[in-house]
Design an enzyme around this catalytic site. Structure first.
Site, short mmCIF file in Angstrom:
data_model
loop_
_atom_site.label_atom_id
_atom_site.label_comp_id
_atom_site.label_asym_id
_atom_site.label_seq_id
_atom_site.Cartn_x
_atom_site.Cartn_y
_atom_site.Cartn_z
CG ASP A 28 37.95 31.98 33.42
OD1 ASP A 28 39.05 31.39 33.60
OD2 ASP A 28 37.46 32.71 34.29
CE LYS A 65 33.26 31.67 30.21
NZ LYS A 65 32.60 32.84 30.89
#
Length: 217
Positions: free
Chosen positions: A145, A127
């Site tokens: 996320d 991420k």
């Protein structure tokens, strides 16, 4: 997947993308940064906290320590004190300082622009690496996320709970040239309407596309 179901899925995805574009045309990364290094540090700091808190801390941090070398010139305790308002500050301080060492030792102080090198750094997962690639270098990525995962699940775009699996499904559904914009728009939607506890379903522009809204009606 059967051709008819595949066509229906693609039509739904296209509709969702159009609505997101119309609703959040100015969606963008809400972390403040001036270069790839600042974005990398800010993104590591952003885990389990808000961008607003990170921006307050980095305004002080980047003024005092704008480069990896400068960050390593202060003591770990001083670094911790600067980022103390953010959760997990000790772990994040350790990861960032170790990352600064790697940047200097292996990359001449520059932030690499490829996934493999980025994820080798302490505190940097897919991420964080995706955020840096997309926002600092304009390299197509769709980081997942908590907001992206939640919205994707509710819209029925993925049933997975593992961010890497959700990312794989979304990137298969969405044209590569739209990955970055869609990432930002899904986050904006999650922050502004599709909240974790009390989603504002009645006023959501995506409610007609959303199985979660249909099942709750």
């Amino acid at each position: 997947m059967e051709p008819n179901r595949l066509m229906m899925r693609d039509c739904k995805m296209n509709r969702i993308l159009c609505i997101l574009e119309q609703t959040y045309p100015e969606a963008h990364c809400e972390l403040n940064f001036r270069n790839p290094f600042e974005l990398l540090v800010a993104t590591i700091l952003s885990a389990q906290t808000t961008d607003q808190k990170v921006n307050k801390v980095t305004a002080v941090l980047f003024e005092r320590c704008p480069t990896p070398k400068k960050m390593l010139e202060i003591t770990p305790r001083e670094f911790e004190e600067i980022i103390r308002p953010i959760g997990l500050f000790r772990t994040k301080a350790k990861n960032i300082l170790q990352t600064c060492e790697l940047l200097i030792e292996e990359h001449h102080g520059d932030v690499p622009s490829n996934l493999d090198d980025l994820v080798k750094m302490p505190g940097v997962g897919r991420k964080t690496a995706g955020v840096v690639l997309a926002n600092a270098y304009g390299i197509p990525a769709l980081p997942v996320d908590t907001h992206v995962l939640r919205v994707a699940n509710r819209l029925g775009l993925s049933r997975e709970k593992d961010p890497s699996k959700v990312e794989k499904e979304l990137t298969a559904l969405i044209p590569k040239e739209l990955w970055i914009d869609t990432h930002h728009r899904l986050i904006f939607h999650g922050r502004r309407l599709c909240h974790a506890r009390k989603p504002e379903c009645p006023i959501c522009p995506l409610k007609d596309c959303c199985p979660a809204f249909t099942s709750a009606s």
